[in-house]
Design a protein around this motif. Structure first.
Motif, PDB file in Angstrom:
ATOM      1  N   ASN A 139       0.820  -1.213   0.000  1.00 40.85           N
ATOM      2  CA  ASN A 139       0.000   0.000   0.000  1.00 40.85           C
ATOM      3  C   ASN A 139       0.852   1.259   0.000  1.00 40.85           C
ATOM      4  O   ASN A 139       0.452   2.279  -0.559  1.00 40.85           O
ATOM      5  CB  ASN A 139      -0.944  -0.010   1.198  1.00 40.85           C
ATOM      6  CG  ASN A 139      -1.901  -1.186   1.144  1.00 40.85           C
ATOM      7  OD1 ASN A 139      -2.633  -1.362   0.182  1.00 40.85           O
ATOM      8  ND2 ASN A 139      -1.874  -2.031   2.167  1.00 40.85           N
ATOM      9  N   HIS A 148       2.010   1.672  -3.710  1.00 40.41           N
ATOM     10  CA  HIS A 148       1.000   1.610  -4.774  1.00 40.41           C
ATOM     11  C   HIS A 148       0.751   2.967  -5.427  1.00 40.41           C
ATOM     12  O   HIS A 148       0.694   3.996  -4.750  1.00 40.41           O
ATOM     13  CB  HIS A 148      -0.318   1.070  -4.220  1.00 40.41           C
ATOM     14  CG  HIS A 148      -1.335   0.800  -5.281  1.00 40.41           C
ATOM     15  ND1 HIS A 148      -1.207  -0.233  -6.186  1.00 40.41           N
ATOM     16  CD2 HIS A 148      -2.485   1.448  -5.610  1.00 40.41           C
ATOM     17  CE1 HIS A 148      -2.247  -0.221  -7.009  1.00 40.41           C
ATOM     18  NE2 HIS A 148      -3.031   0.787  -6.688  1.00 40.41           N
ATOM     19  N   ASP A 157      -2.046   4.943  -7.332  1.00 39.48           N
ATOM     20  CA  ASP A 157      -3.485   4.909  -7.560  1.00 39.48           C
ATOM     21  C   ASP A 157      -3.845   5.418  -8.952  1.00 39.48           C
ATOM     22  O   ASP A 157      -3.092   6.193  -9.566  1.00 39.48           O
ATOM     23  CB  ASP A 157      -4.198   5.768  -6.513  1.00 39.48           C
ATOM     24  CG  ASP A 157      -4.088   5.185  -5.113  1.00 39.48           C
ATOM     25  OD1 ASP A 157      -4.516   4.033  -4.917  1.00 39.48           O
ATOM     26  OD2 ASP A 157      -3.557   5.890  -4.230  1.00 39.48           O
ATOM     27  N   GLN A 158      -5.009   5.008  -9.414  1.00 41.26           N
ATOM     28  CA  GLN A 158      -5.500   5.487 -10.699  1.00 41.26           C
ATOM     29  C   GLN A 158      -5.696   6.998 -10.627  1.00 41.26           C
ATOM     30  O   GLN A 158      -6.228   7.533  -9.657  1.00 41.26           O
ATOM     31  CB  GLN A 158      -6.825   4.806 -11.046  1.00 41.26           C
ATOM     32  CG  GLN A 158      -7.243   5.000 -12.487  1.00 41.26           C
ATOM     33  CD  GLN A 158      -8.350   4.032 -12.890  1.00 41.26           C
ATOM     34  OE1 GLN A 158      -8.898   3.317 -12.049  1.00 41.26           O
ATOM     35  NE2 GLN A 158      -8.674   3.995 -14.160  1.00 41.26           N
ATOM     36  N   THR A 201      -3.189   9.085 -10.562  1.00 42.08           N
ATOM     37  CA  THR A 201      -1.974   9.685 -10.011  1.00 42.08           C
ATOM     38  C   THR A 201      -0.765   9.085 -10.718  1.00 42.08           C
ATOM     39  O   THR A 201      -0.889   8.129 -11.491  1.00 42.08           O
ATOM     40  CB  THR A 201      -1.847   9.423  -8.497  1.00 42.08           C
ATOM     41  OG1 THR A 201      -1.672   8.004  -8.278  1.00 42.08           O
ATOM     42  CG2 THR A 201      -3.091   9.890  -7.760  1.00 42.08           C
ATOM     43  N   ARG A 236       1.828   6.223  -3.053  1.00 39.47           N
ATOM     44  CA  ARG A 236       1.142   6.843  -1.917  1.00 39.47           C
ATOM     45  C   ARG A 236       2.133   7.441  -0.921  1.00 39.47           C
ATOM     46  O   ARG A 236       1.900   8.503  -0.350  1.00 39.47           O
ATOM     47  CB  ARG A 236       0.253   5.819  -1.229  1.00 39.47           C
ATOM     48  CG  ARG A 236      -0.930   5.375  -2.083  1.00 39.47           C
ATOM     49  CD  ARG A 236      -1.645   4.185  -1.467  1.00 39.47           C
ATOM     50  NE  ARG A 236      -2.788   3.760  -2.280  1.00 39.47           N
ATOM     51  CZ  ARG A 236      -3.441   2.629  -2.112  1.00 39.47           C
ATOM     52  NH1 ARG A 236      -3.069   1.789  -1.138  1.00 39.47           N
ATOM     53  NH2 ARG A 236      -4.462   2.301  -2.888  1.00 39.47           N
ATOM     54  N   ASN A 278      -0.924  -1.494 -11.735  1.00 41.04           N
ATOM     55  CA  ASN A 278      -1.187  -0.383 -10.819  1.00 41.04           C
ATOM     56  C   ASN A 278      -2.055   0.664 -11.512  1.00 41.04           C
ATOM     57  O   ASN A 278      -2.573   0.427 -12.608  1.00 41.04           O
ATOM     58  CB  ASN A 278       0.126   0.225 -10.309  1.00 41.04           C
ATOM     59  CG  ASN A 278       1.028   0.706 -11.438  1.00 41.04           C
ATOM     60  OD1 ASN A 278       0.561   1.042 -12.532  1.00 41.04           O
ATOM     61  ND2 ASN A 278       2.324   0.758 -11.176  1.00 41.04           N
ATOM     62  N   GLY A 279      -2.220   1.829 -10.894  1.00 41.13           N
ATOM     63  CA  GLY A 279      -3.123   2.845 -11.414  1.00 41.13           C
ATOM     64  C   GLY A 279      -2.729   3.450 -12.737  1.00 41.13           C
ATOM     65  O   GLY A 279      -3.554   4.079 -13.410  1.00 41.13           O
TER      66      GLY A 279
END
Length: 202
Positions: free
Chosen positions: A100, A103, A105-106, A108, A112, A150-151
């Motif tokens: 996490n 990761h 994110d979609q 970006t 994180r 991933n995103g």
């Protein structure tokens, strides 16, 4: 792989001073991989439950508390460390994070948490665990199965591998025992094994 973890923890248990009848209290701290309970996975099939079953004996009882939370990062673990973990007065704390934190994110383009933030949080976790007279054990997260995205549509292992390296560096720097799950799983994946089959639910 499980045998290696068992032997490592047995050595740690041998290194802590305990009253004869006092159980060894171990906390598993991490994200959903640690928590594990979900559709198709019972409490008794989790890593923590299997660990307790294999480590505990009549002469030396062992309690393993599963305190994993799905989606958690190292910064969030720090917030609840005192209340949820150290209040139990554990002798050993297993720490495994990375998925996490790293990761993307979609929508970006950045993880994180940065690698520096992740490593700094690990250092703080180790320091606070030691201040509570417990022994930390760091674990790198297992790599992803092939085909995960991933995103930004990329292979999440590109980032995760770097965070695993940061975990190794913190372990070396602070002289913390390390279980390198990432290296073990990645070696098996690269040899052609379907590592989704190593877990109950893939």
């Amino acid at each position: 792989m499980m045998q290696r973890i068992l032997w490592t923890i047995l050595l740690l248990i041998a290194s802590v001073s305990l009253e004869a009848a006092e159980p060894v209290r171990i906390v598993s701290l991490g994200d959903s991989i640690t928590r594990a309970v979900r559709k198709g996975v019972t409490d008794q099939e989790t890593f923590s439950a299997l660990l307790q079953k294999q480590l505990s004996t009549a002469e030396k009882p062992v309690e393993v508390h599963n305190l994993g939370i799905g989606g958690e990062r190292t910064d969030q673990a720090l917030v609840r460390l005192e209340k949820d973990v150290l209040s139990l007065r554990p002798r050993i704390v297993l720490v495994m994070y990375g998925h996490n934190d790293s990761h993307i994110d979609q929508g970006t383009v950045k993880p994180r948490l940065t690698r520096d933030e992740y490593a700094g949080n690990l250092r703080q976790l180790v320091g606070k665990i030691r201040q509570a007279n417990a022994v930390p054990l760091l674990m790198t997260p297992p790599c992803y199965s092939l085909g995960n995205k991933n995103g930004i549509g990329g292979d999440p292992d590109v980032q995760l591998e770097q965070y695993a390296q940061s975990c190794r560096e913190v372990a070396t720097e602070l002289k913390v025992t390390l279980i390198d799950n990432y290296a073990t799983w990645r070696k098996r994946r690269d040899s052609g094994e379907e590592i989704r089959n190593l877990t109950t639910d893939g």
